[in-house]
Motif scaffolding. Structure first.
Motif, mmCIF file in Angstrom:
data_model
loop_
_atom_site.group_PDB
_atom_site.id
_atom_site.type_symbol
_atom_site.label_atom_id
_atom_site.label_comp_id
_atom_site.label_asym_id
_atom_site.label_seq_id
_atom_site.Cartn_x
_atom_site.Cartn_y
_atom_site.Cartn_z
ATOM 1 N N THR A 147 0.806 -1.221 0.000
ATOM 2 C CA THR A 147 0.000 0.000 0.000
ATOM 3 C C THR A 147 0.836 1.267 0.000
ATOM 4 N N ASP A 148 2.132 1.152 0.335
ATOM 5 C CA ASP A 148 2.959 2.345 0.492
ATOM 6 C C ASP A 148 4.055 2.511 -0.550
ATOM 7 N N ALA A 149 4.096 1.627 -1.562
ATOM 8 C CA ALA A 149 5.187 1.719 -2.531
ATOM 9 C C ALA A 149 4.734 1.210 -3.899
ATOM 10 N N ILE A 150 5.307 1.811 -4.926
ATOM 11 C CA ILE A 150 5.068 1.375 -6.306
ATOM 12 C C ILE A 150 6.372 1.451 -7.088
ATOM 13 N N ALA A 158 2.967 16.212 -8.572
ATOM 14 C CA ALA A 158 1.704 15.517 -8.311
ATOM 15 C C ALA A 158 1.634 15.075 -6.851
ATOM 16 N N ALA A 159 2.758 14.627 -6.296
ATOM 17 C CA ALA A 159 2.791 14.258 -4.877
ATOM 18 C C ALA A 159 2.455 15.467 -4.009
ATOM 19 N N ASP A 160 2.996 16.632 -4.367
ATOM 20 C CA ASP A 160 2.669 17.858 -3.641
ATOM 21 C C ASP A 160 1.173 18.174 -3.769
ATOM 22 N N HIS A 161 0.644 18.005 -4.975
ATOM 23 C CA HIS A 161 -0.773 18.284 -5.215
ATOM 24 C C HIS A 161 -1.659 17.447 -4.292
ATOM 25 N N TYR A 162 -1.321 16.174 -4.151
ATOM 26 C CA TYR A 162 -2.105 15.275 -3.306
ATOM 27 C C TYR A 162 -1.680 15.325 -1.843
ATOM 28 N N ARG A 163 -0.704 16.172 -1.531
ATOM 29 C CA ARG A 163 -0.176 16.302 -0.166
ATOM 30 C C ARG A 163 0.267 14.951 0.392
ATOM 31 N N GLN A 164 0.986 14.212 -0.469
ATOM 32 C CA GLN A 164 1.500 12.897 -0.087
ATOM 33 C C GLN A 164 3.005 12.869 -0.361
ATOM 34 N N PRO A 165 3.823 13.223 0.635
ATOM 35 C CA PRO A 165 5.274 13.222 0.433
ATOM 36 C C PRO A 165 5.775 11.842 0.032
ATOM 37 N N VAL A 166 6.745 11.829 -0.875
ATOM 38 C CA VAL A 166 7.293 10.565 -1.358
ATOM 39 C C VAL A 166 8.811 10.628 -1.404
ATOM 40 N N ALA A 167 9.402 9.453 -1.384
ATOM 41 C CA ALA A 167 10.829 9.278 -1.676
ATOM 42 C C ALA A 167 10.888 8.542 -3.010
ATOM 43 N N ILE A 168 11.772 8.992 -3.889
ATOM 44 C CA ILE A 168 11.867 8.398 -5.220
ATOM 45 C C ILE A 168 13.301 7.956 -5.478
ATOM 46 N N ALA A 169 13.456 6.693 -5.866
ATOM 47 C CA ALA A 169 14.749 6.173 -6.315
ATOM 48 C C ALA A 169 14.610 5.867 -7.803
ATOM 49 N N THR A 170 15.624 6.231 -8.564
ATOM 50 C CA THR A 170 15.583 6.068 -10.014
ATOM 51 C C THR A 170 16.646 5.076 -10.449
ATOM 52 N N PHE A 220 14.452 1.508 -20.278
ATOM 53 C CA PHE A 220 13.447 2.340 -19.639
ATOM 54 C C PHE A 220 13.983 2.754 -18.279
ATOM 55 N N VAL A 221 13.284 3.672 -17.640
ATOM 56 C CA VAL A 221 13.673 4.142 -16.318
ATOM 57 C C VAL A 221 12.606 3.684 -15.335
ATOM 58 N N ARG A 222 13.052 3.149 -14.209
ATOM 59 C CA ARG A 222 12.114 2.745 -13.148
ATOM 60 C C ARG A 222 12.210 3.738 -12.002
ATOM 61 N N PHE A 223 11.044 4.322 -11.672
ATOM 62 C CA PHE A 223 10.932 5.166 -10.497
ATOM 63 C C PHE A 223 10.353 4.289 -9.392
ATOM 64 N N SER A 224 11.128 4.032 -8.360
ATOM 65 C CA SER A 224 10.630 3.307 -7.188
ATOM 66 C C SER A 224 10.180 4.363 -6.194
ATOM 67 N N ILE A 225 8.882 4.417 -5.972
ATOM 68 C CA ILE A 225 8.268 5.501 -5.214
ATOM 69 C C ILE A 225 7.627 4.916 -3.964
ATOM 70 N N ARG A 226 7.949 5.536 -2.825
ATOM 71 C CA ARG A 226 7.299 5.094 -1.580
ATOM 72 C C ARG A 226 6.863 6.318 -0.792
ATOM 73 N N HIS A 227 5.791 6.135 -0.044
ATOM 74 C CA HIS A 227 5.312 7.220 0.811
ATOM 75 C C HIS A 227 6.372 7.523 1.856
ATOM 76 N N ALA A 228 6.610 8.797 2.070
ATOM 77 C CA ALA A 228 7.572 9.228 3.096
ATOM 78 C C ALA A 228 6.815 9.860 4.247
ATOM 79 N N ALA A 229 7.323 9.678 5.439
ATOM 80 C CA ALA A 229 6.655 10.233 6.617
ATOM 81 C C ALA A 229 6.825 11.735 6.679
#
Length: 195
Positions: A140-143, A164-176, A186-195
């Motif tokens: 539920t916290d990562a894609i 978009a994360a700012d728009h939804y007020r959901q801070p994220v950490a992104i690894a590329t 291709f490029v993979r963005f590993s995105i997880r919710h950040a506290a």
């Protein structure tokens, strides 16, 4: 994920003019109109910087403009593209608020890009060559969001994701990470919710 392009096909890859007009607005707003004019002169693009929102232009013109702005400002090109991505997402939130309102969260929004938003874009611009986004949920916290495009604009995509994360007020950490498969890189963005 996508077909590999040969050198002749690569030269013909186009971008919609709305991206160019928004880029010029972004440069004018952040660095001033004179810098925007100087950037166009420095880039010596075939169009002369005369873009219309409904036109199509070689993606190499965007690369030339970003490179010219990077030289003029001393800001690395990926950083400029990331900032522009944030600007562009903000503009899309104003001009197409229904795309954002239709989704309750950042991950749902990102999941809707290929299946809904790009379908609507193709209705408006049938010749648009859009990147491909493939989303895989990891709980539920990562894609993982895979981005494939014949244009090297992953920094722009990341800027849009962050906005978009700012728009939804959901801070994220992104690894590329850069990935390879038989159909191409291709490029993979590993995105997880950040506290």
């Amino acid at each position: 994920m996508r077909q590999r392009l040969n050198k002749d096909q690569w030269r013909r890859v186009i971008m919609k003019g709305v991206v160019f007009t928004e880029f010029l607005d972004f440069v004018s707003a952040t660095h001033g109109a004179d810098t925007a004019d100087d950037m166009i002169d420095d880039a010596a693009v075939p169009s002369g910087g005369a873009y219309t929102a409904v036109g199509t232009y070689p993606h190499t013109e965007m690369q030339a403009l970003v490179a010219a702005l990077a030289r003029r400002t001393g800001t690395p090109a990926p950083d400029l593209l990331g900032l522009f991505g944030r600007h562009l997402c903000g503009r899309f939130a104003v001009t197409h608020p229904d795309f954002f309102a239709a989704q309750a969260s950042l991950f749902d929004f990102l999941d809707s890009v290929d299946g809904h938003i790009h379908v609507e874009v193709h209705k408006l611009y049938p010749d648009a060559e859009l990147p491909v986004f493939r989303l895989n949920r990891r709980g539920t916290d990562a894609i993982d969001l895979d981005y494939a495009s014949c244009r090297p604009l992953e920094a722009l995509a990341e800027g849009m994701i962050r906005a978009a994360a700012d728009h939804y007020r959901q801070p994220v950490a992104i690894a590329t990470s850069r990935m390879e498969e038989p159909a191409g890189p291709f490029v993979r963005f590993s995105i997880r919710h950040a506290a």
